[in-house]
Design an enzyme around this catalytic site. Structure first.
Site, PDB file in Angstrom:
ATOM      1  N   LYS A 197      14.607   5.963 -15.269  1.00 56.00           N
ATOM      2  CA  LYS A 197      15.752   6.698 -15.324  1.00 56.00           C
ATOM      3  C   LYS A 197      16.563   6.175 -15.830  1.00 56.00           C
ATOM      4  O   LYS A 197      17.519   4.906 -15.281  1.00 56.00           O
ATOM      5  CB  LYS A 197      16.000   6.905 -13.822  1.00 56.00           C
ATOM      6  CG  LYS A 197      16.885   7.791 -13.635  1.00 56.00           C
ATOM      7  CD  LYS A 197      17.428   7.893 -11.663  1.00 56.00           C
ATOM      8  CE  LYS A 197      18.723   8.528 -11.399  1.00 56.00           C
ATOM      9  NZ  LYS A 197      18.780   9.106 -10.493  1.00 56.00           N
ATOM     10  N   ARG A 207      27.018  15.156 -10.920  1.00 57.23           N
ATOM     11  CA  ARG A 207      27.734  14.770  -9.591  1.00 57.23           C
ATOM     12  C   ARG A 207      29.426  15.714  -8.976  1.00 57.23           C
ATOM     13  O   ARG A 207      29.859  15.545  -8.289  1.00 57.23           O
ATOM     14  CB  ARG A 207      28.304  13.386 -10.429  1.00 57.23           C
ATOM     15  CG  ARG A 207      27.310  12.322 -10.866  1.00 57.23           C
ATOM     16  CD  ARG A 207      27.794  11.092 -11.421  1.00 57.23           C
ATOM     17  NE  ARG A 207      26.796  10.000 -11.400  1.00 57.23           N
ATOM     18  CZ  ARG A 207      26.821   9.326 -12.440  1.00 57.23           C
ATOM     19  NH1 ARG A 207      28.923   8.547 -13.411  1.00 57.23           N
ATOM     20  NH2 ARG A 207      26.236   8.658 -12.995  1.00 57.23           N
ATOM     21  N   GLU A 234       8.518   0.336 -16.955  1.00 57.39           N
ATOM     22  CA  GLU A 234       8.708   0.893 -15.392  1.00 57.39           C
ATOM     23  C   GLU A 234       8.107   1.709 -14.912  1.00 57.39           C
ATOM     24  O   GLU A 234       7.321   1.475 -13.527  1.00 57.39           O
ATOM     25  CB  GLU A 234      10.253   1.605 -15.639  1.00 57.39           C
ATOM     26  CG  GLU A 234      11.513   0.322 -15.549  1.00 57.39           C
ATOM     27  CD  GLU A 234      12.192  -0.476 -14.243  1.00 57.39           C
ATOM     28  OE1 GLU A 234      10.901  -0.024 -12.893  1.00 57.39           O
ATOM     29  OE2 GLU A 234      12.634  -1.153 -13.870  1.00 57.39           O
ATOM     30  N   LYS A 249      14.136  10.744 -17.368  1.00 55.48           N
ATOM     31  CA  LYS A 249      14.869  11.069 -17.065  1.00 55.48           C
ATOM     32  C   LYS A 249      16.665  11.011 -17.038  1.00 55.48           C
ATOM     33  O   LYS A 249      16.102   9.390 -17.427  1.00 55.48           O
ATOM     34  CB  LYS A 249      15.287  11.640 -15.189  1.00 55.48           C
ATOM     35  CG  LYS A 249      16.923  11.958 -14.995  1.00 55.48           C
ATOM     36  CD  LYS A 249      16.749  11.998 -13.522  1.00 55.48           C
ATOM     37  CE  LYS A 249      17.930  12.786 -12.877  1.00 55.48           C
ATOM     38  NZ  LYS A 249      18.321  12.899 -11.490  1.00 55.48           N
TER      39      LYS A 249
END
Length: 329
Positions: A197, A207, A234, A249
């Protein structure tokens, strides 16, 4: 004149041949719809920067989930928008908090028809807008945050969520949540790790959707957009910690990372076509600069082609409807 011997165009010469030779296909079951459920509203509220997307009331969320199930998509990912927030995101672990109430409502409505999923992160619930608990110096305290994630996981699982989307990008979050779930008997609850991400500019409209209170940025825990190998690292760490699915993402600007992760992963790989990607296509289409339907389908096809087994997209139901209509002809 030299006559070509090899003619690749043969396989592109008719619609039937193009369909038969297609390497990547879209199917409704490969799509997941992100949904926002807002506390205190009795009707859906439009999101200014995401035309066609709303903050749902509980009732409108139930109706939208029923439509999603009828379209045959794979699941819905739920995000809560609370009325009150505090430093530790108390609403996230309140069984009567909006996300957990919404989860129970949608599980009752469509839980047998599609996978009801929940976002496991604190950012929607904290008054500072970060994805974890803050230390005295204002930085995000990784290990204290893990304890909050463990608590969230148990409440969300108890509310009926079949899949928990770990989006906070804390080190060790998969291991912490998996341990908490297994110790409490939720051994069948699926863990989706938002592994790669990135600290992206494409989250802006999201947001708006969750009414984020964030000041500053999340670059101390989300990945640097310049880094490709780090995304693979990751993902491997999350797989090693027990993730059932890993995520990249955003999707469209990180297709190289997505392809890398898909090439190495032993578990399913998903991708999230984020709010900014959605808003850009909608804005260009509204201005008549692109063919909206073709652009939507092509953008999601490219994500699947890069290696995503499933795609979170705000067009999930609309695209599924187009695919169903095509297949009915």
């Amino acid at each position: 004149m030299i006559t070509p011997v090899i003619r690749p165009r043969r396989l592109r010469s008719t619609p039937a041949l193009r369909r038969l030779a297609s390497e990547t296909r879209l199917h409704p079951a490969d799509l997941v719809l992100p949904m926002f459920i807002r506390e205190g509203t009795t009707e859906p509220l439009p999101i200014r920067s995401m035309p066609g997307v709303v903050q749902h009331s509980i009732d409108s969320a139930r109706r939208a989930a029923a439509d999603a199930a009828a379209a045959g998509i794979g699941g819905v990912m739920l995000f809560g928008v609370p009325e009150k927030r505090d430093a530790i995101g108390s609403g996230a672990t309140d069984p009567d908090g909006i996300l957990n109430v919404g989860t129970r409502a949608l599980v009752a409505e469509v839980g047998d028809a599609l996978v009801v999923q929940t976002d496991l992160c604190l950012d929607e619930f904290t008054d500072h807008g970060h994805c974890g608990v803050l230390s005295v110096d204002g930085s995000v305290d990784n290990d204290t945050t893990l304890e909050r994630y463990r608590e969230m996981a148990l409440v969300q699982a108890a509310s009926g969520s079949k899949l928990l989307g770990l989006s906070g990008m804390m080190d060790g979050q998969v291991a912490a949540v998996r341990d908490a779930l297994d110790r409490s008997g939720f051994v069948d609850t699926v863990v989706l790790a938002y592994s790669a991400k990135y600290a992206s500019a494409f989250y802006g409209p999201f947001r708006d959707a969750v009414e984020s209170t964030l000041e500053g940025d999340r670059r101390s825990y989300q990945l640097d957009p310049a880094n490709r190998r780090e995304g693979v690292r990751e993902a491997q760490l999350d797989i090693d910690e027990g993730a059932d699915i890993v995520m990249v993402k955003p999707a469209g600007s990180y297709l190289d990372v997505l392809a890398d992760v898909a090439a190495m992963s032993s578990v399913p790989v998903w991708a999230y076509q984020v709010s900014g990607e959605y808003a850009m296509i909608e804005a260009a289409a509204a201005n008549g600069w692109i063919d909206r339907k073709r652009a939507v389908a092509e953008s999601i096809l490219s994500i699947r082609r890069a290696g995503a087994d499933a795609v979170l997209t705000y067009w999930a139901v609309e695209l599924a409807t187009w695919l169903n209509e095509r297949d009915a002809r």
